[in-house]
Design an enzyme around this catalytic site. Structure first.
Site, PDB file in Angstrom:
ATOM      1  N   ASP A 302      -7.596   0.700  -6.846  1.00  0.00           N
ATOM      2  CA  ASP A 302      -7.206  -0.700  -6.718  1.00  0.00           C
ATOM      3  C   ASP A 302      -6.766  -0.897  -5.268  1.00  0.00           C
ATOM      4  O   ASP A 302      -5.959  -0.130  -4.758  1.00  0.00           O
ATOM      5  CB  ASP A 302      -6.065  -1.013  -7.682  1.00  0.00           C
ATOM      6  CG  ASP A 302      -5.538  -2.418  -7.493  1.00  0.00           C
ATOM      7  OD1 ASP A 302      -6.351  -3.348  -7.494  1.00  0.00           O
ATOM      8  OD2 ASP A 302      -4.316  -2.565  -7.328  1.00  0.00           O
ATOM      9  N   THR A 304      -4.967  -3.331  -3.557  1.00  0.00           N
ATOM     10  CA  THR A 304      -3.571  -3.679  -3.310  1.00  0.00           C
ATOM     11  C   THR A 304      -2.659  -2.647  -3.950  1.00  0.00           C
ATOM     12  O   THR A 304      -2.717  -2.413  -5.150  1.00  0.00           O
ATOM     13  CB  THR A 304      -3.261  -5.075  -3.878  1.00  0.00           C
ATOM     14  OG1 THR A 304      -4.204  -6.015  -3.353  1.00  0.00           O
ATOM     15  CG2 THR A 304      -1.852  -5.500  -3.513  1.00  0.00           C
ATOM     16  N   ASP A 545      -1.402  -0.254  -9.605  1.00  0.00           N
ATOM     17  CA  ASP A 545       0.047  -0.467  -9.622  1.00  0.00           C
ATOM     18  C   ASP A 545       0.453  -1.704 -10.409  1.00  0.00           C
ATOM     19  O   ASP A 545       1.638  -1.946 -10.602  1.00  0.00           O
ATOM     20  CB  ASP A 545       0.579  -0.584  -8.193  1.00  0.00           C
ATOM     21  CG  ASP A 545       0.073  -1.840  -7.485  1.00  0.00           C
ATOM     22  OD1 ASP A 545      -0.950  -2.384  -7.921  1.00  0.00           O
ATOM     23  OD2 ASP A 545       0.709  -2.259  -6.505  1.00  0.00           O
TER      24      ASP A 545
END
Length: 795
Positions: A302, A304, A545
């Protein structure tokens, strides 16, 4: 805007319309206990242990410690990980401001009810899903939910989602969904469904155990029956107490067939790796997860929170025209206490500039997309370039557009500072028409300093990396190119997930093969992409996250969450990077490869014992012989020739890449060795027992098994090193000590080999060693179907 009354709040509570939800962020203790205690391996050994204890032969019950130690290692290690993870799961926003009975009140998140009016300010976390009633420049960061890193402007009647954060402005919203009905909680509920990680080591051992378990009951009963016949039959056995010998012999045969040391050693290795990784701030929630990254060939990231740290940073400042006071005005904007994330990021570029004194100002508004201030040098406006430049085509505007187009192509965001001689515009007025472009500020997400190096490492190791993000695909592709996803200077193209053929698995798998960067990906599509890669035969790891990553983290072969991420992502991940350092992943890969490569080497030792123990049991049943050894003999033989050397050989670093076929390669060597060893043991046992006594026969078996077993250790320990030679010498010395030290010899029911049998025992041991060498050098490579050097055959 009056809010609910106390009576309305009580009514909604009675209906269960309250914002309560399970906030558990790790596996429960019951789950950990169940996973480590209620196993097929423990069940088989426990039944055998109870039978031995019923006979009162405590010396033959030593194998019972394996059950306790194996379960304790898993429970203690995983429970410590649970406690650490629970301590990380501190809510960011434990209270919310609601309007009730016409007055603002502060309540806990779980006390919010449906239809409550909630006030939001900068820095607040949205506690529940709702609809905006009023907005004053509200900007929401929904990256944890959607993966979109840029803040989203919210107007009246727009929806806000629980788990998102306010980065600018303020608002009031009405709660429309609470508890499990919330967007984030629905994803979390699906993701939290219990499952265990797929471990090749554990699965391989369980396959052996399943095969053995089918044979154990009949073999144990037949062994007990044959031992009763050997001692004179049922009546004599129960009158003289020989039934106890029969039970112990049956258990000896059963325990010999079970690779209990392999199960224990696997747990020890997983626990050791978890301890090593804990020092590197890597939390292993399930021990078997350490192995998985060694097998991973696709790592999904991912953007970000993984490639970038989620914050906006200043890439560069470019002066378009030398206008007096421009940098001073920019410094004033950057140091404004009420500024947004953009102005705070610009501060890094003007840290050495003394801010101009602000005479008047118009704050930034997401609706108008600009802010303005007046200084002694004039009026300055900062905002989106396309808005400030309008349709102007003069040289200054042309230069500004050139810079904006160039930087936008790299995925950056650009803001423009311009000067005007006209008065400060009104907040609801029009922009001046004579704005002179002064400075362009280029902003971008801050790339983690370790990202490029870590990606290069995985590229060198043959692990494909794929970025799956909720952001704009062009922005994601630009960042992927910047960090060298496919190599330094290689341009990467992005795919817009809105065009994914999710209803056509074959087409989706083809897109997953062709592209390495995906943008505008929803949480459900992240999971679909993981499934598509898995259907193509890949072992997939996923990092993330946010709540938006939870579903993909759950379904990936290995989920890796960032320690500063959402509780939902940490709850479903197998591994948590506590400090969020992407650079720790190579260390996890190293531990996984060490375990897989070394355990493949030593698993052969245990499986060879399983093979010859099964052969001995069948022959003993058919011939109604006394069993060749007692459980205590097998405990010592296993420790000296399997357990201790296997543990030591499993520790050294080993960065060999994983190759599929672990169990097949192990059995291709272990089964021929086990058959040869079992045949030789039966031969020497029958010869010595017939010529001398039962105890002498068991002594001969002990010597032959130790000698040939240590030769097998020597074969698997190649290439030779000083510590490996010392290990084998010490183990051989310990075996000799068992025979020479009288109290030990009597405890284990052995004798000195007689003068007549000693030469035959030695010849059998030498023959066994030569047979093992031949199997290793010639027969196994032919059986596996590929010629490899002896040193790398089993490793």
């Amino acid at each position: 805007m009056h809010g609910l009354t106390s009576e309305e709040v009580a009514d909604r509570r009675s209906q269960g319309l309250v914002n309560t939800v399970d906030t558990t962020t790790s596996r429960s203790f019951v789950d950990i206990l169940r996973e480590n205690v209620f196993t097929l391996f423990n069940g088989i050994l426990l039944v055998a242990l109870v039978l031995v204890l019923l006979t009162g032969r405590w010396a033959d019950a030593l194998f019972g410690f394996v059950i306790v130690i194996n379960a304790a290692i898993g429970i203690v290690t995983e429970y410590r990980a649970k406690r650490t993870l629970d301590n990380l799961a501190i809510l960011d926003a434990p209270f919310a401001r609601v309007l009730r009975d016409g007055a603002e009140q502060q309540v806990r998140l779980e006390e919010i009810v449906q239809d409550d009016v909630v006030h939001l300010g900068t820095g607040d976390q949205v506690p529940a899903d709702g609809t905006v009633l009023s907005s004053a420049g509200l900007e929401i960061d929904e990256s944890m939910l959607t993966g979109e890193s840029r803040s989203v402007h919210k107007a009246v009647d727009d929806e806000v989602l629980s788990g998102s954060s306010v980065v600018a402005g303020s608002a009031a919203f009405r709660v429309t969904r609470v508890g499990i009905d919330g967007y984030a909680n629905k994803i979390t509920a699906v993701a939290k469904q219990y499952s265990t990680v797929q471990s090749d080591l554990r699965d391989g051992v369980n396959k052996v155990l399943r095969v053995v378990s089918f044979a154990i009951v009949p073999i144990a009963l037949l062994l007990a029956w044959s031992q009763l016949r050997a001692t004179g039959g049922w009546d004599t056995a129960f009158e003289d107490g020989h039934w106890k010998d029969a039970v112990v012999a049956a258990v000896a045969g059963v325990v010999g067939m079970i690779p209990e040391g392999l199960v224990l050693l696997t747990s020890l290795n997983f626990a050791l790796a978890a301890m090593i990784l804990a020092r590197q701030k890597v939390l292993v929630q399930e021990l078997a997860a350490v192995e998985i990254l060694a097998r991973v060939d696709v790592l999904c990231l991912d953007k970000t929170g993984t490639i970038t740290d989620g914050t906006v940073s200043l890439t560069s400042l470019e002066t378009l025209a030398e206008l007096p006071g421009a940098l001073e005005a920019l410094a004033a904007i950057a140091t404004d206490r009420e500024g947004n994330a953009t102005s705070k990021a610009i501060a890094a570029g003007v840290a050495a500039v003394v801010p101009a004194q602000v005479l008047a100002a118009v704050p930034f508004s997401s609706a108008r997309k600009w802010s303005a201030l007046e200084t002694a040098d004039g009026v300055w406006v900062m905002g989106a370039p396309e808005l400030l430049l309008g349709r102007r085509d003069d040289d200054g505007a042309a230069r500004a557009r050139t810079v904006v187009a160039r930087e936008a192509g790299t995925g950056a965001r650009v803001v423009l500072l311009a000067r005007t001689d006209e008065p400060l515009p009104a907040p609801d007025g029009d922009l001046p028409g004579d704005l002179q472009p002064a400075v362009v500020a280029v902003l971008g997400e801050r790339v983690r300093p370790d990202a490029a190096q870590t990606l290069a490492y995985f590229r060198e190791q043959g692990v494909r990396t794929t970025i799956i993000s909720g952001d704009n695909p062009e922005t994601v592709a630009a960042i992927a190119t910047r960090v060298g996803l496919r190599g330094e200077g290689v341009v990467v193209d992005g795919f817009d997930a809105r065009d994914l053929p999710v209803d056509d698995p074959a087409a989706l798998a083809q897109v997953a093969r062709d592209y390495d960067v995906f943008g505008r990906v929803s949480p459900e599509q992240k999971r679909d992409l993981v499934h598509a890669l898995q259907s193509d035969g890949h072992v997939v790891a996923m990092t993330g996250d946010g709540v938006n990553d939870a579903l993909a983290l759950k379904d990936a072969d290995l989920g890796i969450a960032m320690g500063n991420g959402a509780g939902a992502s940490k709850a479903v991940a197998r591994i948590v990077l506590v400090d969020g350092a992407f650079s720790t992943l190579p260390g996890v890969l190293g531990q996984g490869r060490r375990i897989m490569a070394n355990m493949e080497r030593v698993a052969t030792l245990f499986l060879s014992k399983t093979t010859y123990a099964a052969l001995l049991a069948v022959v003993v049943v058919l011939l109604s012989w006394d069993y060749p050894f007692l459980p205590r003999h097998m405990t010592i033989i296993g420790a000296l020739t399997i357990g201790i050397p296997a543990f030591l050989l499993s520790l050294p670093p080993n960065n060999q890449r994983f190759v599929a076929g672990f169990l097949r390669r192990c059995l291709s060597f272990a089964m021929p060795v086990g058959i040869v060893v079992g045949s030789l043991v039966l031969g020497i046992y029958a010869f010595v027992w017939d010529a001398d006594s039962l105890v002498q026969g068991r002594t001969a078996v002990f010597i032959v098994l130790v000698s040939v077993g240590l030769w097998v250790v020597g074969v698997l320990a190649r290439p030779w090193q000083a510590w490996k030679v010392a290990m084998i010498v010490l183990l051989a010395g310990a075996a000799v000590g068992v025979l020479l030290v009288e109290p030990v010899r009597e405890l284990v029911s052995l004798e000195y080999p007689s003068r007549e049998s000693a030469p035959w025992i030695a010849a059998t041991a030498v023959l066994g060693c030569l047979a093992v060498e031949a199997i290793h050098r010639w027969f196994t490579p032919w059986l596996v179907g590929r010629a490899r050097t002896p040193e790398t055959l089993v490793v």
